[in-house]
Write an enzyme that holds these catalytic residues in place. Sequence first.
Site, mmCIF file in Angstrom:
data_model
loop_
_atom_site.group_PDB
_atom_site.id
_atom_site.type_symbol
_atom_site.label_atom_id
_atom_site.label_comp_id
_atom_site.label_asym_id
_atom_site.label_seq_id
_atom_site.Cartn_x
_atom_site.Cartn_y
_atom_site.Cartn_z
ATOM 1 C CE LYS A 111 54.658 -33.806 -62.057
ATOM 2 N NZ LYS A 111 54.564 -32.374 -62.451
ATOM 3 C CE LYS A 193 46.128 -33.770 -64.315
ATOM 4 N NZ LYS A 193 45.957 -32.326 -64.893
ATOM 5 C CE LYS A 196 49.730 -28.961 -69.966
ATOM 6 N NZ LYS A 196 50.696 -28.128 -69.403
HETATM 7 P P1 ATP Z 1 48.667 -31.892 -67.221
HETATM 8 O O1 ATP Z 1 48.537 -32.954 -66.383
HETATM 9 O O2 ATP Z 1 47.382 -32.083 -68.567
HETATM 10 O O3 ATP Z 1 50.057 -31.609 -67.822
HETATM 11 P P2 ATP Z 1 48.808 -29.527 -65.625
HETATM 12 O O4 ATP Z 1 47.739 -29.378 -64.467
HETATM 13 O O5 ATP Z 1 49.976 -29.924 -65.229
HETATM 14 O O6 ATP Z 1 48.085 -30.560 -66.643
HETATM 15 P P3 ATP Z 1 48.572 -26.993 -66.862
HETATM 16 O O7 ATP Z 1 48.775 -26.564 -68.324
HETATM 17 O O8 ATP Z 1 49.485 -26.063 -65.887
HETATM 18 O O9 ATP Z 1 48.826 -28.451 -66.690
HETATM 19 O O10 ATP Z 1 47.066 -26.785 -66.441
HETATM 20 C C1 ATP Z 1 46.441 -25.804 -66.839
HETATM 21 C C2 ATP Z 1 45.190 -25.713 -66.124
HETATM 22 O O11 ATP Z 1 44.356 -26.917 -66.500
HETATM 23 C C3 ATP Z 1 44.969 -25.861 -64.674
HETATM 24 O O12 ATP Z 1 44.257 -25.023 -64.161
HETATM 25 C C4 ATP Z 1 44.600 -27.319 -64.474
HETATM 26 O O13 ATP Z 1 43.905 -27.510 -63.215
HETATM 27 C C5 ATP Z 1 43.825 -27.440 -65.622
HETATM 28 N N1 ATP Z 1 43.420 -28.995 -65.733
HETATM 29 C C6 ATP Z 1 44.594 -29.678 -66.256
HETATM 30 N N2 ATP Z 1 44.091 -31.065 -66.670
HETATM 31 C C7 ATP Z 1 42.728 -31.096 -66.592
HETATM 32 C C8 ATP Z 1 41.800 -32.146 -66.940
HETATM 33 N N3 ATP Z 1 41.913 -33.172 -67.055
HETATM 34 N N4 ATP Z 1 40.457 -31.572 -66.467
HETATM 35 C C9 ATP Z 1 40.119 -30.268 -66.256
HETATM 36 N N5 ATP Z 1 41.058 -29.482 -65.929
HETATM 37 C C10 ATP Z 1 42.346 -29.714 -66.148
#
Ligand code: ATP
Length: 330
Positions: A111, A193, A196
């Site tokens: 970031k 990955k 969101k």
């Molecule tokens: P994003 O990158 O999608 O915004 P994040 O990790 O910032 O994801 P969170 O909503 O806080 O968003 O994540 C919730 C859970 O989902 C966490 O435990 C994270 O590790 C898991 N997670 C996020 N992306 C993936 C993925 N592509 N595959 C498996 N688990 C995921």
Amino acid sequence: MKRIFSGAQPTGNIHIGNYLGALRNWAALQHEYESFFCIVNLHAITIPQDPQVLARKTRELARLYLASGIDPQVSIIFIQSDVPEHAELAWILNCITRKSELERMTQFKDKAAKQRESVGTGVLTYPVLMAADILLYQTDLVPVGHDQKQHLELTRDIAERFNRDYGQTFRVPDPYIPKVGARIQSLSDPAKKMSKSDEDANGAITLLDDTDTVRRKFKRAVTDSGTEIRFDETRPAITNLLTIYQLLADKQPAEVEAHFAGKGYAALKSELADVTIEFLRPLQARARGYDDAELDRILDSGRERAQAIARATLEEVKARMGLVGVQAKA
Ligand code: ATP
Ligand code: LTN
């Protein structure tokens, strides 16, 4: 009973990666553990959010927790900012965390590289807030996707440091990262990955996507060269699609490979869309099934139950650090 704690941010749209990597396991583990599932809105504001959208997304995420099978009679569901002990403990833990530890976090480095000078302090200190979330509840196990592994290691380091310097206070939590599904990749770019925050909306199937959108996204999904349909690390796109299929259809890898033997990519994509739609249909109906009053009641009761535990831990922390108020007899 041992405890689990986990959370997701109410930003963007929760996708099948979040579900398969995290939410699905929360629902499965809730009967064996005393469970805390938090909507981490204080994490969300580390990047600017539209206040109205954030408020709406917070409630939507609570509905999606419930729709994913988290039972409010069994588990505690609550909103992070409703329990101010999270922010208070985060400040205290900030003071025993080294800046260099935070600068080493890969998520921060990514970031910071993108935002340069404008990167907020919250982006740097965010793992400390996450540590506070977890440690407040004397958590044993934290079910998360693979991307959170490094943050969990930092949480353990912070807990151990506090215990060493101020006396045994925190339980040191273990991560729970599933063998399959912890790293679901983007449908548009299997090197990244599923996320969101990806600008390319075609990379992720969200839990609220309609039937046509699901079919369209899978149809457009990137594939590898070759024609064979089998799990193979050197062919990440097909392996990713097969992993999603395996989990949503609840099948073993060998069964999945046998099922698609001799079939083409078009069949794989179309059947993957079918199982995803079958999975999402009842989930979306459940999400719609909670009215506002019921949601308020669930979140209110969650806040109350969570806060009682958080308060006890924070009191102990403050006493150990010599943070006494006017009422305390030093
Ligand atoms: P994003 O990158 O999608 O915004 P994040 O990790 O910032 O994801 P969170 O909503 O806080 O968003 O994540 C919730 C859970 O989902 C966490 O435990 C994270 O590790 C898991 N997670 C996020 N992306 C993936 C993925 N592509 N595959 C498996 N688990 C995921
Ligand atoms: N940092 C996590 C969300 C999160 C979390 C937590 C997960 C905040 N606090 C406590 C587990 C436990 C993320 O971005 N996925």
